[in-house]
Scaffold this motif. Structure first.
Motif, PDB file in Angstrom:
ATOM      1  N   SER A  61       0.813  -1.222   0.000  1.00  0.00           N
ATOM      2  CA  SER A  61       0.000   0.000   0.000  1.00  0.00           C
ATOM      3  C   SER A  61       0.844   1.269   0.000  1.00  0.00           C
ATOM      4  O   SER A  61       0.298   2.376  -0.009  1.00  0.00           O
ATOM      5  CB  SER A  61      -1.026   0.032   1.141  1.00  0.00           C
ATOM      6  OG  SER A  61      -0.495   0.521   2.344  1.00  0.00           O
ATOM      7  N   GLN A  62       2.170   1.126  -0.021  1.00  0.00           N
ATOM      8  CA  GLN A  62       3.032   2.299  -0.198  1.00  0.00           C
ATOM      9  C   GLN A  62       3.203   2.518  -1.709  1.00  0.00           C
ATOM     10  O   GLN A  62       4.280   2.346  -2.296  1.00  0.00           O
ATOM     11  CB  GLN A  62       4.361   2.105   0.519  1.00  0.00           C
ATOM     12  CG  GLN A  62       4.191   2.009   2.033  1.00  0.00           C
ATOM     13  CD  GLN A  62       5.494   1.907   2.795  1.00  0.00           C
ATOM     14  OE1 GLN A  62       6.577   1.952   2.211  1.00  0.00           O
ATOM     15  NE2 GLN A  62       5.403   1.765   4.108  1.00  0.00           N
ATOM     16  N   GLU A 119      -5.636  -2.902  17.701  1.00  0.00           N
ATOM     17  CA  GLU A 119      -6.131  -2.949  16.315  1.00  0.00           C
ATOM     18  C   GLU A 119      -7.572  -2.444  16.236  1.00  0.00           C
ATOM     19  O   GLU A 119      -7.916  -1.626  15.366  1.00  0.00           O
ATOM     20  CB  GLU A 119      -6.060  -4.380  15.773  1.00  0.00           C
ATOM     21  CG  GLU A 119      -4.680  -4.898  15.497  1.00  0.00           C
ATOM     22  CD  GLU A 119      -4.143  -4.482  14.134  1.00  0.00           C
ATOM     23  OE1 GLU A 119      -4.527  -3.395  13.643  1.00  0.00           O
ATOM     24  OE2 GLU A 119      -3.333  -5.229  13.576  1.00  0.00           O
ATOM     25  N   LYS A 123      -8.871   1.036  14.295  1.00  0.00           N
ATOM     26  CA  LYS A 123      -9.828   1.016  13.186  1.00  0.00           C
ATOM     27  C   LYS A 123     -10.925   2.057  13.352  1.00  0.00           C
ATOM     28  O   LYS A 123     -11.502   2.528  12.372  1.00  0.00           O
ATOM     29  CB  LYS A 123     -10.462  -0.380  13.052  1.00  0.00           C
ATOM     30  CG  LYS A 123      -9.540  -1.418  12.434  1.00  0.00           C
ATOM     31  CD  LYS A 123     -10.231  -2.773  12.341  1.00  0.00           C
ATOM     32  CE  LYS A 123      -9.304  -3.810  11.739  1.00  0.00           C
ATOM     33  NZ  LYS A 123      -9.928  -5.162  11.681  1.00  0.00           N
ATOM     34  N   LYS A 186      -3.478   3.290  12.280  1.00  0.00           N
ATOM     35  CA  LYS A 186      -4.460   3.390  11.197  1.00  0.00           C
ATOM     36  C   LYS A 186      -3.815   3.986   9.938  1.00  0.00           C
ATOM     37  O   LYS A 186      -4.095   3.551   8.818  1.00  0.00           O
ATOM     38  CB  LYS A 186      -5.632   4.262  11.659  1.00  0.00           C
ATOM     39  CG  LYS A 186      -6.710   4.520  10.603  1.00  0.00           C
ATOM     40  CD  LYS A 186      -7.591   3.287  10.393  1.00  0.00           C
ATOM     41  CE  LYS A 186      -8.798   3.622   9.525  1.00  0.00           C
ATOM     42  NZ  LYS A 186      -9.833   4.382  10.272  1.00  0.00           N
ATOM     43  N   SER A 187      -2.946   4.954  10.118  1.00  0.00           N
ATOM     44  CA  SER A 187      -2.268   5.605   8.999  1.00  0.00           C
ATOM     45  C   SER A 187      -1.432   4.613   8.199  1.00  0.00           C
ATOM     46  O   SER A 187      -1.297   4.740   6.980  1.00  0.00           O
ATOM     47  CB  SER A 187      -1.382   6.740   9.530  1.00  0.00           C
ATOM     48  OG  SER A 187      -0.689   7.378   8.495  1.00  0.00           O
ATOM     49  N   ARG A 189      -2.124   1.400   7.803  1.00  0.00           N
ATOM     50  CA  ARG A 189      -3.071   0.300   7.553  1.00  0.00           C
ATOM     51  C   ARG A 189      -3.513  -0.371   8.842  1.00  0.00           C
ATOM     52  O   ARG A 189      -4.661  -0.282   9.229  1.00  0.00           O
ATOM     53  CB  ARG A 189      -2.496  -0.765   6.587  1.00  0.00           C
ATOM     54  CG  ARG A 189      -2.294  -0.295   5.189  1.00  0.00           C
ATOM     55  CD  ARG A 189      -2.544  -1.384   4.159  1.00  0.00           C
ATOM     56  NE  ARG A 189      -1.753  -2.597   4.388  1.00  0.00           N
ATOM     57  CZ  ARG A 189      -1.709  -3.614   3.536  1.00  0.00           C
ATOM     58  NH1 ARG A 189      -2.375  -3.572   2.404  1.00  0.00           N
ATOM     59  NH2 ARG A 189      -0.987  -4.677   3.814  1.00  0.00           N
ATOM     60  N   ASP A 190      -2.599  -1.048   9.537  1.00  0.00           N
ATOM     61  CA  ASP A 190      -2.948  -1.728  10.783  1.00  0.00           C
ATOM     62  C   ASP A 190      -1.668  -2.146  11.486  1.00  0.00           C
ATOM     63  O   ASP A 190      -0.575  -2.057  10.926  1.00  0.00           O
ATOM     64  CB  ASP A 190      -3.859  -2.943  10.530  1.00  0.00           C
ATOM     65  CG  ASP A 190      -3.295  -3.901   9.494  1.00  0.00           C
ATOM     66  OD1 ASP A 190      -2.130  -4.316   9.631  1.00  0.00           O
ATOM     67  OD2 ASP A 190      -4.023  -4.230   8.532  1.00  0.00           O
ATOM     68  N   THR A 193       0.522  -4.878   9.853  1.00  0.00           N
ATOM     69  CA  THR A 193       1.350  -4.375   8.761  1.00  0.00           C
ATOM     70  C   THR A 193       2.608  -3.709   9.295  1.00  0.00           C
ATOM     71  O   THR A 193       3.707  -3.924   8.782  1.00  0.00           O
ATOM     72  CB  THR A 193       0.558  -3.366   7.902  1.00  0.00           C
ATOM     73  OG1 THR A 193      -0.565  -4.025   7.319  1.00  0.00           O
ATOM     74  CG2 THR A 193       1.425  -2.781   6.795  1.00  0.00           C
ATOM     75  N   VAL A 424      -1.712   9.643   5.593  1.00  0.00           N
ATOM     76  CA  VAL A 424      -1.486   8.253   5.201  1.00  0.00           C
ATOM     77  C   VAL A 424       0.002   7.951   5.296  1.00  0.00           C
ATOM     78  O   VAL A 424       0.837   8.696   4.796  1.00  0.00           O
ATOM     79  CB  VAL A 424      -1.997   8.000   3.774  1.00  0.00           C
ATOM     80  CG1 VAL A 424      -1.734   6.555   3.346  1.00  0.00           C
ATOM     81  CG2 VAL A 424      -3.488   8.315   3.687  1.00  0.00           C
ATOM     82  N   TRP A 425       0.338   6.879   5.975  1.00  0.00           N
ATOM     83  CA  TRP A 425       1.730   6.478   6.199  1.00  0.00           C
ATOM     84  C   TRP A 425       2.529   7.591   6.878  1.00  0.00           C
ATOM     85  O   TRP A 425       3.671   7.883   6.523  1.00  0.00           O
ATOM     86  CB  TRP A 425       2.390   5.996   4.904  1.00  0.00           C
ATOM     87  CG  TRP A 425       1.950   4.623   4.522  1.00  0.00           C
ATOM     88  CD1 TRP A 425       1.110   4.284   3.492  1.00  0.00           C
ATOM     89  CD2 TRP A 425       2.286   3.380   5.172  1.00  0.00           C
ATOM     90  NE1 TRP A 425       0.904   2.922   3.448  1.00  0.00           N
ATOM     91  CE2 TRP A 425       1.616   2.344   4.472  1.00  0.00           C
ATOM     92  CE3 TRP A 425       3.091   3.054   6.270  1.00  0.00           C
ATOM     93  CZ2 TRP A 425       1.726   1.004   4.845  1.00  0.00           C
ATOM     94  CZ3 TRP A 425       3.201   1.712   6.637  1.00  0.00           C
ATOM     95  CH2 TRP A 425       2.522   0.713   5.927  1.00  0.00           C
TER      96      TRP A 425
END
Length: 449
Positions: A61-62, A119, A123, A186-187, A189-190, A193, A424-425
């Motif tokens: 997802s990166q 987790e 979420k 969350k940023s 993914r989880d 990850t 994100v990330w």
């Protein structure tokens, strides 16, 4: 008059520059160091032997990082992840396979409960406005460390959770707001990850080192990057900004800030930035991590069925270790992460003593074959003047609910980038690239309109 000045030549600043270059918008990049990369720093020892002193992994997802690899024809390969891992707990070393180490059944159940609770809570957090969660004030009033202490019922469980989360955040857990931890999870993914190699954030490494990518990105406009240009002051007069430092001053209409929050906070702004922006920058501290590399002529541990991964409680200076050998295995490299208070203690010692400490651990883990390394190197961004730490800025308790996303907000024609400005990330190179591109796109849209 420069149309845009970008402050910082790390991945975020260069991603912004690349986008402006492609849009044919004039710009220059001012970089305090004498090199590209920021919190990415690859040192080439010799052919096929390089060490990533800064960020080094990419994973699922990166998407921007993989797209850059494809654009520039840069190869990547999977982190070695076969064989037995080691858990150094209570001064006993045990081997295990998979993500979860062997421990007593009560601690194992407790570990599963704590990780799943984190987790589940993560979420429920909104990436756009984490402070809007019904329990945001509650989550932001306690540290991640307090959450772990409350929910871990056995000392074994707590030790394993501590070393795992310290590796994720590069900080002592009492330095991190629980709300920030949930947003961060969350940023990315989880939690699974963030912790994992398989299908996780540590899945792939870059052939030649991470700096290979940024060098390729910057090549077309290298002459527009001014090194050894540390910005000290930004003054606004009407619609013009004067950006100055020792022996230089440039006028511009727009600025992209792409440096770590503690460094941005050191710049003198006239007029001053908003009180929210100033106060949030004063609160954000950088994570503290040291990367320690022991280099061998080959990854001998693989022949004995070991992955090279080891995880340890407070009796070791290293929370975690990984096999970071080059793709062709011309050399064997073990990387040890020392984080937070362990790092602070470790780097008070001489380099020779640090080497001896790591060597002793590797012999304990992998036997006498570990006794004859080719070399030892270590590095901590905490001691680098233009980083102040790694991986990213940490939000302590009260910061998200007190100041919301004021750090990332544009003020006038000053746009904020860096991984800390990404939803994100956050904390990863992917987040740095995304925020740089976002800032550049906002400028492009503004000019066109």
């Amino acid at each position: 008059m420069k149309e845009v000045i970008i402050i910082g030549a790390g991945f975020s600043g260069i991603a912004a520059a690349k986008k402006l270059y492609e849009a044919k918008i004039p710009f220059i990049v001012l970089e305090a160091r004498e090199r590209l990369g920021g919190r990415v720093f690859t040192t080439q020892i010799k052919e096929n032997l390089y060490l990533d002193f800064g960020g080094q992994w990419i994973g699922p997802s990166q998407d921007r990082m993989y797209a850059l690899c494809e654009e520039f024809g840069i190869g990547y390969y999977e982190t070695y992840n076969q064989g037995f891992n080691l858990l150094d707990l209570n001064q006993k070393v045990k081997k295990f396979k998979g993500l979860i180490p062997k421990m007593d059944i009560v601690s194992l159940i407790n570990l599963d409960y704590v990780l799943k609770k984190l987790e589940k809570l993560a979420k429920s957090i909104s990436l756009n406005n984490p402070w809007s969660h019904p329990k945001a004030m509650e989550f932001d009033s306690i540290s991640l460390g307090a959450f772990v202490a409350t929910n871990c019922k056995t000392s074994t469980c707590k030790k394993v959770v501590d070393l795992a989360l310290e590796t994720v955040f590069a900080a002592e857990l009492n330095e991190v707001s629980l709300l920030h931890a949930l947003f961060y999870i969350k940023s990315g993914r989880d939690l699974n990850t963030l912790i994992n190699i398989k299908n996780g954030a540590q899945l792939h490494r870059i052939v030649g080192g991470m700096q290979t990518i940024i060098e390729k990105m910057a090549a077309p406009f290298k002459e527009r990057i001014y090194f050894n240009h540390a910005v000290e002051k930004i003054t606004q007069e009407n619609e013009t900004y004067q950006v100055s430092g020792k022996d230089f001053s440039y006028a511009t209409r727009r600025i992209i800030m792409a440096i770590p929050p503690p460094l941005a906070a050191k710049i003198e702004f006239q007029p001053m930035l908003s009180s929210e922006k100033r106060q949030v920058m004063d609160r954000i501290a950088m994570g503290q991590v040291g990367k320690c590399f022991m280099v061998y002529d080959k990854p001998f541990w693989r022949d004995s069925g070991f992955s090279g991964q080891a995880f340890a409680d407070q009796h070791s200076p290293f929370q975690s270790m990984f096999d970071t050998s080059p793709r062709n295995s011309d050399y064997g490299i073990i990387l040890g992460f020392t984080i937070g208070q362990r790092a602070r203690n470790y780097f008070t010692k001489t380099k020779e003593d640090r080497k001896a400490i790591m060597l002793e651990k590797l012999v304990e883990y992998f036997g006498t074959a570990a006794q004859n390394p080719l070399l030892y190197e270590d590095f901590t961004m905490t001691d680098e003047a233009w980083s102040r730490g790694c991986y990213a800025g940490i939000y302590p308790t009260g910061t998200w609910t007190g100041f919301q996303d004021s750090y990332a907000q544009t003020e006038g024609q000053i746009y904020w980038a860096g991984t800390e400005a990404s939803k994100v990330w956050f904390g990863y190179i992917e987040g740095a690239v995304r925020s740089g591109e976002k800032a550049a796109q906002e400028i492009i849209d503004g000019i066109k309109n």
